[in-house]
Design a protein around this motif. Structure first.
Motif, PDB file in Angstrom:
ATOM      1  N   ARG A  50       0.840  -1.189   0.000  1.00 37.49           N
ATOM      2  CA  ARG A  50       0.000   0.000   0.000  1.00 37.49           C
ATOM      3  C   ARG A  50       0.881   1.247   0.000  1.00 37.49           C
ATOM      4  O   ARG A  50       1.827   1.357   0.766  1.00 37.49           O
ATOM      5  CB  ARG A  50      -0.938   0.018   1.205  1.00 37.49           C
ATOM      6  CG  ARG A  50      -1.907  -1.155   1.230  1.00 37.49           C
ATOM      7  CD  ARG A  50      -3.118  -0.848   2.073  1.00 37.49           C
ATOM      8  NE  ARG A  50      -3.937   0.207   1.507  1.00 37.49           N
ATOM      9  CZ  ARG A  50      -4.869   0.020   0.567  1.00 37.49           C
ATOM     10  NH1 ARG A  50      -5.073  -1.192   0.066  1.00 37.49           N
ATOM     11  NH2 ARG A  50      -5.578   1.036   0.118  1.00 37.49           N
ATOM     12  N   GLU A  51       0.548   2.189  -0.900  1.00 38.50           N
ATOM     13  CA  GLU A  51       1.310   3.423  -0.961  1.00 38.50           C
ATOM     14  C   GLU A  51       0.357   4.609  -1.114  1.00 38.50           C
ATOM     15  O   GLU A  51      -0.771   4.475  -1.604  1.00 38.50           O
ATOM     16  CB  GLU A  51       2.313   3.402  -2.110  1.00 38.50           C
ATOM     17  CG  GLU A  51       1.705   3.435  -3.489  1.00 38.50           C
ATOM     18  CD  GLU A  51       2.771   3.508  -4.574  1.00 38.50           C
ATOM     19  OE1 GLU A  51       3.927   3.182  -4.292  1.00 38.50           O
ATOM     20  OE2 GLU A  51       2.426   3.890  -5.714  1.00 38.50           O
ATOM     21  N   PHE A  52       0.836   5.761  -0.689  1.00 45.85           N
ATOM     22  CA  PHE A  52       0.054   6.987  -0.730  1.00 45.85           C
ATOM     23  C   PHE A  52      -0.221   7.386  -2.172  1.00 45.85           C
ATOM     24  O   PHE A  52       0.681   7.387  -3.012  1.00 45.85           O
ATOM     25  CB  PHE A  52       0.813   8.096  -0.008  1.00 45.85           C
ATOM     26  CG  PHE A  52       0.125   9.431  -0.034  1.00 45.85           C
ATOM     27  CD1 PHE A  52      -1.096   9.611   0.599  1.00 45.85           C
ATOM     28  CD2 PHE A  52       0.704  10.508  -0.689  1.00 45.85           C
ATOM     29  CE1 PHE A  52      -1.725  10.843   0.570  1.00 45.85           C
ATOM     30  CE2 PHE A  52       0.089  11.741  -0.711  1.00 45.85           C
ATOM     31  CZ  PHE A  52      -1.139  11.907  -0.077  1.00 45.85           C
ATOM     32  N   ASN A  53      -1.477   7.707  -2.462  1.00 46.95           N
ATOM     33  CA  ASN A  53      -1.885   8.068  -3.818  1.00 46.95           C
ATOM     34  C   ASN A  53      -1.729   9.578  -4.006  1.00 46.95           C
ATOM     35  O   ASN A  53      -2.688  10.336  -4.004  1.00 46.95           O
ATOM     36  CB  ASN A  53      -3.337   7.643  -4.067  1.00 46.95           C
ATOM     37  CG  ASN A  53      -3.717   7.786  -5.527  1.00 46.95           C
ATOM     38  OD1 ASN A  53      -2.877   8.047  -6.385  1.00 46.95           O
ATOM     39  ND2 ASN A  53      -5.003   7.633  -5.822  1.00 46.95           N
ATOM     40  N   GLY A  54      -0.488   9.995  -4.146  1.00 48.16           N
ATOM     41  CA  GLY A  54      -0.177  11.404  -4.299  1.00 48.16           C
ATOM     42  C   GLY A  54       1.307  11.558  -4.546  1.00 48.16           C
ATOM     43  O   GLY A  54       2.007  10.587  -4.853  1.00 48.16           O
ATOM     44  N   LYS A  61      -1.471   8.572 -12.688  1.00 53.46           N
ATOM     45  CA  LYS A  61      -2.599   9.233 -13.350  1.00 53.46           C
ATOM     46  C   LYS A  61      -2.996  10.428 -12.490  1.00 53.46           C
ATOM     47  O   LYS A  61      -3.541  10.276 -11.402  1.00 53.46           O
ATOM     48  CB  LYS A  61      -3.784   8.270 -13.492  1.00 53.46           C
ATOM     49  CG  LYS A  61      -5.070   8.935 -13.998  1.00 53.46           C
ATOM     50  CD  LYS A  61      -4.925   9.510 -15.401  1.00 53.46           C
ATOM     51  CE  LYS A  61      -6.259  10.066 -15.895  1.00 53.46           C
ATOM     52  NZ  LYS A  61      -6.153  10.683 -17.220  1.00 53.46           N
ATOM     53  N   ARG A  62      -2.710  11.613 -12.982  1.00 50.65           N
ATOM     54  CA  ARG A  62      -3.068  12.832 -12.271  1.00 50.65           C
ATOM     55  C   ARG A  62      -3.596  13.838 -13.286  1.00 50.65           C
ATOM     56  O   ARG A  62      -3.285  13.758 -14.483  1.00 50.65           O
ATOM     57  CB  ARG A  62      -1.862  13.401 -11.526  1.00 50.65           C
ATOM     58  CG  ARG A  62      -0.683  13.733 -12.437  1.00 50.65           C
ATOM     59  CD  ARG A  62       0.535  14.148 -11.656  1.00 50.65           C
ATOM     60  NE  ARG A  62       1.615  14.581 -12.555  1.00 50.65           N
ATOM     61  CZ  ARG A  62       2.789  15.017 -12.163  1.00 50.65           C
ATOM     62  NH1 ARG A  62       3.063  15.073 -10.856  1.00 50.65           N
ATOM     63  NH2 ARG A  62       3.699  15.405 -13.029  1.00 50.65           N
ATOM     64  N   TYR A  63      -4.373  14.792 -12.814  1.00 56.17           N
ATOM     65  CA  TYR A  63      -5.017  15.752 -13.706  1.00 56.17           C
ATOM     66  C   TYR A  63      -4.305  17.095 -13.613  1.00 56.17           C
ATOM     67  O   TYR A  63      -4.043  17.612 -12.522  1.00 56.17           O
ATOM     68  CB  TYR A  63      -6.494  15.897 -13.354  1.00 56.17           C
ATOM     69  CG  TYR A  63      -7.265  14.604 -13.534  1.00 56.17           C
ATOM     70  CD1 TYR A  63      -7.717  14.209 -14.786  1.00 56.17           C
ATOM     71  CD2 TYR A  63      -7.518  13.762 -12.450  1.00 56.17           C
ATOM     72  CE1 TYR A  63      -8.411  13.021 -14.958  1.00 56.17           C
ATOM     73  CE2 TYR A  63      -8.208  12.579 -12.607  1.00 56.17           C
ATOM     74  CZ  TYR A  63      -8.655  12.203 -13.867  1.00 56.17           C
ATOM     75  OH  TYR A  63      -9.335  11.027 -14.029  1.00 56.17           O
ATOM     76  N   LYS A  64      -4.012  17.684 -14.775  1.00 55.44           N
ATOM     77  CA  LYS A  64      -3.201  18.891 -14.830  1.00 55.44           C
ATOM     78  C   LYS A  64      -4.017  20.176 -14.851  1.00 55.44           C
ATOM     79  O   LYS A  64      -3.461  21.260 -14.700  1.00 55.44           O
ATOM     80  CB  LYS A  64      -2.303  18.843 -16.072  1.00 55.44           C
ATOM     81  CG  LYS A  64      -1.351  17.657 -16.086  1.00 55.44           C
ATOM     82  CD  LYS A  64      -0.504  17.647 -17.354  1.00 55.44           C
ATOM     83  CE  LYS A  64       0.432  16.448 -17.377  1.00 55.44           C
ATOM     84  NZ  LYS A  64       1.254  16.395 -18.609  1.00 55.44           N
TER      85      LYS A  64
END
Length: 655
Positions: free
Chosen positions: A27-31, A116-119
């Motif tokens: 498990r890892e931080f989603n950021g 996957k991140r939004y710009k």
């Protein structure tokens, strides 16, 4: 632009994940990674989390709300803005100090992980549109599931998005409240990016009833959650605050008060009821304005609750002295004599004292009325109430929670101080609240099938709910009814999870919302919690426990006059509840303040004259040419509305 110009909306469901499971690292931080978040590793290129009230976050939410308004064909005279991003989606700023690079912003939370991140808001909108299905026209109960399924328009085939369902926890997903649409807890279909950005046809298609053998997977019926019985009040003041419609504000609370043409910051030191011209009981309050340590304005009697606002109704502006605004110091670390003497530049010492004192109070907490001392066996102590930030909380009443985007509340059954093992040092103790968590739930109104009354809810909660339901099911069409649905019993949360007091929408919303009566005529009443801040938002310290003080007066410190007493009301001596004479005591307090200010003026007069920038002049503390009009404009109500955490200031293109 004031908040009244915008319609707050929130999202029906979210697939956002704070943590994700990976094959390589578990498990890892989603950021952003720990290295990216560590400013010490690279001061020229790092990430920082933006609070929801940050101007960039506000701009994203305004753009998203505007696009959602366009796609869902909102009313032409409305503008929409998101109250918050979908649950577990968080906006980060990539600070870049290289000359050739500019700061960038990224929204994290998508369930596949940080890759996957939004710009931009435009980049995120197609996915937001998936989370807020525009095709809901009415809702029907979906057998075997806890919630309601959307009834889709006929000619709207849309692909499904293959995203794993988020496991249920105590904080149910936020919902879109747009006009009279209902919440949905089922998985809906995702439009393509092109389809999401196309307008919906103006004419509604025929509504098709749901198919009996739906392809949606059925979950087992949820187990019944039994609420805990409501604890009885243990003091007269606690009992009085449990009554509906008696008082909005409480002794020791931080409030905004109407100074005439402007608003200031004060603390309530006593209250009582008086008879109005119709011989009806009305509340009145004695407030002590906040200031710097060397002069304090006289107390003021407020006999109309419309002349007060909760501290969380607005966000405090920056200090008037630019040197203070640049550093934002703690109230107790400021050299106030130097400020008064003009060594901090142009500004108003009294106003700045009130602002910095209010921020100190907002960052504080103090436990009151200890109930038991079990440190020998359990290491825990319990209390009957607490001051948290600017507000006073009691056991047995509802509070707003940060989880659930403002739609979840907790009924406090215990306030617990947990000491560290083998320690009696309260400074290192952790504070928790224990209680049942409820979610505000809205369903179509069916006569004689109203949700059962829950006797374990506080009377204030029940009577406010009755008021709101009378508004919504009095409409001629699209009638709805709401209820408080228990989603977890006996939850234990840290005080960093508390957003603030719960207020009755039926009492506070008419004061905050200028178009309240117009909304009522249309059968609309929103939750007042979406109109006010959360504790810590003014300090960019949302979600922190804060600094502990032994009592409320220690919290106020020198921001109030020496000898100030906070009335215990019905639990204290009768003389504490006597209001001052309208003329003599006020004149005496003004005289004392003038005397203190005069001494300070004498100390700094020589330097002030040498600089040619004026002197400290009496109680109002006008420094270096700051006029009464400047102070009035500085604390002007219209400008203060532009300081709301959830006021929605227009920037650039308007939708």
């Amino acid at each position: 632009m004031s908040l009244a110009c915008y319609k707050p909306v929130w999202i029906a469901r979210s697939d956002g994940e704070r943590e994700i499971k990976t094959k390589k690292h578990g498990r890892e931080f989603n950021g952003p990674t720990d290295v990216q978040l560590n400013k010490k590793v690279s001061e020229d290129d790092y990430f920082e989390l933006l609070p929801v009230y940050h101007e960039v976050a506000q701009e994203w939410k305004r753009i998203l709300g505007g696009m959602l308004h366009r796609e869902q064909k909102g009313q032409a005279d409305q503008k929409w803005i998101l109250v918050d991003f979908p649950e577990n989606y968080r906006l980060y700023k990539n600070v870049r100090k290289d000359r050739d690079k500019t700061d960038a912003y990224f929204l994290y939370g998508y369930p596949v992980g940080r890759k996957k991140r939004y710009k931009s808001a435009l980049d995120f909108f197609p996915h937001l549109f998936h989370c807020a299905p525009e095709w809901i026209q009415e809702v029907k109960p979906l057998p075997g599931r806890d919630g309601f399924a959307p009834v889709k328009k006929e000619a709207q085939p849309i692909k499904k998005e293959n995203v794993a369902t988020k496991p249920q926890n105590f904080a149910t997903n936020p919902q879109v409240v747009v006009k009279q649409q209902q919440r949905s807890s089922s998985q809906d279909n995702k439009p393509s990016k092109a389809a999401a950005l196309k307008a919906i046809p103006a004419t509604a298609s025929k509504v098709v009833p749901p198919v009996a053998n739906s392809a949606l997977p059925r979950a087992p019926a949820p187990s019944v959650i039994t609420p805990n019985p409501l604890p009885p009040p243990k003091s007269s003041e606690q009992d009085q605050d449990a009554h509906y419609g008696r008082y909005i504000y409480r002794p020791g609370e931080l409030t905004w008060f109407n100074r005439g043409t402007a608003w200031g910051l004060s603390v309530i030191i006593k209250r009582d009821l008086f008879k109005d011209q119709r011989n009806q009981d009305r509340p009145r309050y004695l407030v002590q304005p906040l200031s710097h340590p060397f002069a304090h304005p006289a107390t003021k009697v407020i006999s109309a609750e419309t002349d007060l606002r909760p501290w969380l109704a607005w966000s405090a502006p920056s200090p008037t002295h630019q040197a203070l605004a640049a550093t934002n110091p703690h109230y107790n670390t400021v050299d106030w004599k130097a400020v008064i003497e003009g060594r901090y530049g142009v500004g108003d010492a009294e106003v700045d004292g009130s602002i910095l004192a209010a921020k100190t109070i907002d960052d504080s907490f103090a436990l009151i009325e200890p109930l038991s001392n079990n440190t020998t066996t359990t290491g825990e102590r319990t209390y009957n109430g607490m001051f948290l930030g600017g507000e006073k909380l009691w056991v047995g009443e509802p509070i707003r929670l940060r989880p659930g985007n403002g739609q979840d509340i907790l009924i406090i059954y215990q306030i617990i101080e947990k000491l560290k093992p083998n320690s009696t040092n309260v400074a290192s103790a952790t504070i928790h609240v224990v209680g049942d968590i409820y979610h505000y739930t809205t369903i179509p109104y069916t006569p004689n099938q109203e949700p059962a009354v829950n006797p374990n809810l506080p009377i204030r909660l029940r009577q406010d709910l009755d008021y709101r339901n009378r508004i919504t099911y009095a409409k001629l069409s699209n009638r709805t009814i709401s209820y408080w649905k228990i989603i977890q019993a006996g939850a234990r949360l840290g005080i960093d999870q508390i957003k603030g007091r719960w207020y009755e929408s039926s009492m506070l919303l008419p004061i905050l919302h200028t178009n309240f009566q117009q909304d009522l005529s249309q059968g609309i009443i929103t939750d007042v919690g979406s109109w006010i801040n959360g504790r810590g938002d003014a300090n960019s310290a949302a979600g922190k426990a804060g600094t502990r003080y032994k009592d409320r007066l220690e919290t106020f410190g020198k921001a109030v006059p020496a000898g100030t007493k906070i009335s215990k009301g019905l639990d204290g001596p009768a003389e504490e509840n006597v209001f001052p004479n309208a003329s003599a005591p006020a004149a005496m307090m003004a005289s004392l303040a003038m005397s203190d200010a005069g001494q300070t003026q004498g100390q700094g007069q020589g330097q002030g004259q040498a600089q040619g920038q004026g002197q400290v002049q009496g109680q109002a503390q006008q420094v270096q040419g700051v006029s009464d009009g400047d102070i009035a404009e500085f604390m002007n109500l219209d400008r203060m509305e532009d300081g709301f955490t959830q006021n929605y200031i227009e920037h650039g293109e308007q939708f």
